[in-house]
Design an enzyme around this catalytic site. Structure first.
Site, PDB file in Angstrom:
ATOM      1  N   SER A 175       0.788  -1.229   0.000  1.00 25.18           N
ATOM      2  CA  SER A 175       0.000   0.000   0.000  1.00 25.18           C
ATOM      3  C   SER A 175       0.820   1.278   0.000  1.00 25.18           C
ATOM      4  CB  SER A 175      -0.974  -0.013   1.178  1.00 25.18           C
ATOM      5  OG  SER A 175      -0.309  -0.347   2.370  1.00 25.18           O
ATOM      6  N   HIS A 203      -5.645  -3.347  -2.891  1.00 26.75           N
ATOM      7  CA  HIS A 203      -5.388  -2.335  -3.923  1.00 26.75           C
ATOM      8  C   HIS A 203      -5.418  -2.889  -5.342  1.00 26.75           C
ATOM      9  CE1 HIS A 203      -4.317   0.730  -0.969  1.00 26.75           C
ATOM     10  NE2 HIS A 203      -3.732  -0.252  -0.307  1.00 26.75           N
ATOM     11  N   LYS A 233     -11.910   0.785  -1.774  1.00 29.34           N
ATOM     12  CA  LYS A 233     -10.864   1.371  -2.636  1.00 29.34           C
ATOM     13  C   LYS A 233     -11.389   1.437  -4.071  1.00 29.34           C
ATOM     14  CE  LYS A 233      -7.566   0.716   0.895  1.00 29.34           C
ATOM     15  NZ  LYS A 233      -6.858  -0.224   1.744  1.00 29.34           N
TER      16      LYS A 233
END
Ligand SMILES: *Cc1c(COP(=O)(O)O)cnc(C)c1O
Length: 385
Positions: A175, A203, A233
């Protein structure tokens, strides 16, 4: 309040302030996809995780009805929208079943703790997310940290003596660096050691891979039995999920405490996530746009003589070193209309403070050009000062 605790709080705050480590939230007003308003000033938001530009897409507001789930999922908090979302995710990811969690943080803590126990051995990448670290700590398993993305080191870590279960736990996309774990090689090492492979793809889900499914585009359920993803996300909403074999999901439904003893996220969030998932599947141009913007950013940084991040993902860190430099450049960028937060230790290693630039499909190449120009000027001024 306890005098001892008062002293602990005061000395910690004092020490954080002295070292430029004191952190404070600021109010960030959403101002349209890719945009924000901070302290009354409009800026381009280059630090959200909204990779596909969906978090402020008005289509996600359609059909929202129930604002609260009113209970944990095992009691009465599991609505038709939740059930539909689990099915849609399982279908998309080609997994037997999916189990939703209130957040990605609570998913990792609850799942690792449920799967592992004292006497087990767990190999962890050195840059794993805080929630995986906390899950391992809570489980009581013997933790072996291996050097970041180093397959040989992972193999050695898995080979340590152990009477119990072995597991390898890693982020898919890291991240704070944006680099990617060598998941194919890790499948081989996990198999060789008869170890569970657990990947957190917070992610990657929605944005990476030919079909936008992140690590699920690369690894089947057989190769990767425990896949965790977030909805907050690329999928633009909130909450998280684990996807895998039916027995593993049944087990977690009965054993993952952060799912059992926590209120389910709102039915309207599940409804919005279903819309976000449908858009993600239909609008492949959003992923292409992110790829184009990454290439564009790299080309512009190179021609400006600035360091080019070694990251193929939407996370593009500009490592500056000293905390004070990262803070100054971040403030300066904000004054020029670009929101890029400074990330400091302990989130990143000492001496590796950085600007964590993230790109989204809502950005334009002109906005990226503006960021690079502003960055070049700010860096020059920060070095001269
Ligand atoms: C953001 C993140 C999480 C936590 O997910 P939330 O839904 O924000 O709680 C977990 N793992 C990784 C790698 C992340 O980046």
């Amino acid at each position: 309040m306890s005098g001892g605790l008062n002293r602990r709080i005061a000395s910690t705050l004092e020490s954080l302030r002295q070292r430029d480590r004191f952190r404070q939230r600021r109010v960030v007003e959403p101002a349209g996809p890719g945009l924000a308003r901070v302290a009354g000033r409009d800026c381009v938001n280059f630090c959200s995780n909204d990779y596909l530009g969906l978090a402020q897409d008005s289509r996600l507001l359609r059909g929202l009805d129930v604002p609260g789930s009113a209970a944990s999922a095992l009691v009465t908090g599991y609505s038709p929208a939740h059930a539909e979302l689990e099915e849609a995710l399982a279908d998309w990811l080609e997994r037997d079943r999916v189990l939703l969690f209130p957040t990605g943080f609570s998913a990792n803590v609850g799942i690792v703790d449920a799967l592992l126990q004292r006497g087990d051995l767990v190999a962890c990448d050195a840059l794993n997310h805080a929630s995986l670290i906390d899950g391992v700590r809570l489980s009581g398993a013997d933790k072996r940290i291996y050097a970041h993305v180093d397959v040989d080191a992972a193999r050695d870590a898995l080979a340590a003596p152990c009477e119990g279960v072995r597991a390898l736990v890693t982020d898919a996309v890291f991240s704070m660096d944006g680099d990617i774990a060598p998941v194919r090689e890790l499948v081989i090492e996990a198999r060789r050691a008869d170890a569970l492979l657990y990947v957190d793809d917070a992610h990657g889900v929605g944005v990476l891979g030919p079909r936008g499914r992140g690590v699920a585009d690369e690894l089947s359920q057989d190769e990767l039995p425990v896949l965790v993803g977030t909805l907050g996300k690329a999928l633009g909403t909130a909450g998280a999920f684990v996807a895998g074999p039916a027995a593993v999901i049944d087990y977690l439904e009965n054993r993952a405490r952060s799912q059992i003893y926590s209120t389910a996220f709102a039915p309207m969030t599940a409804r919005a996530a279903l819309t976000a998932l449908a858009i993600t599947r239909e609008e492949a141009w959003r992923r292409d746009e992110v790829r184009n913007l990454i290439a564009h950013l790299h080309a512009r940084l190179r021609s400006a003589g600035l360091p080019v991040p070694d990251s193929p993902t939407a996370i593009q860190p500009i490592v500056l070193g000293r905390d004070s430099v990262a803070l100054r450049v971040s403030d300066d960028l904000l004054a020029r209309g670009f929101l890029v937060t400074a990330i400091r230790p302990p989130t990143v290693p000492e001496g590796a403070a950085r600007l964590r630039v993230t790109l989204t499909a809502a950005h334009t190449t002109e906005q990226v050009d503006g960021l690079v120009d502003a960055l070049a000027t700010s860096l020059l001024e920060a070095r001269v000062a």
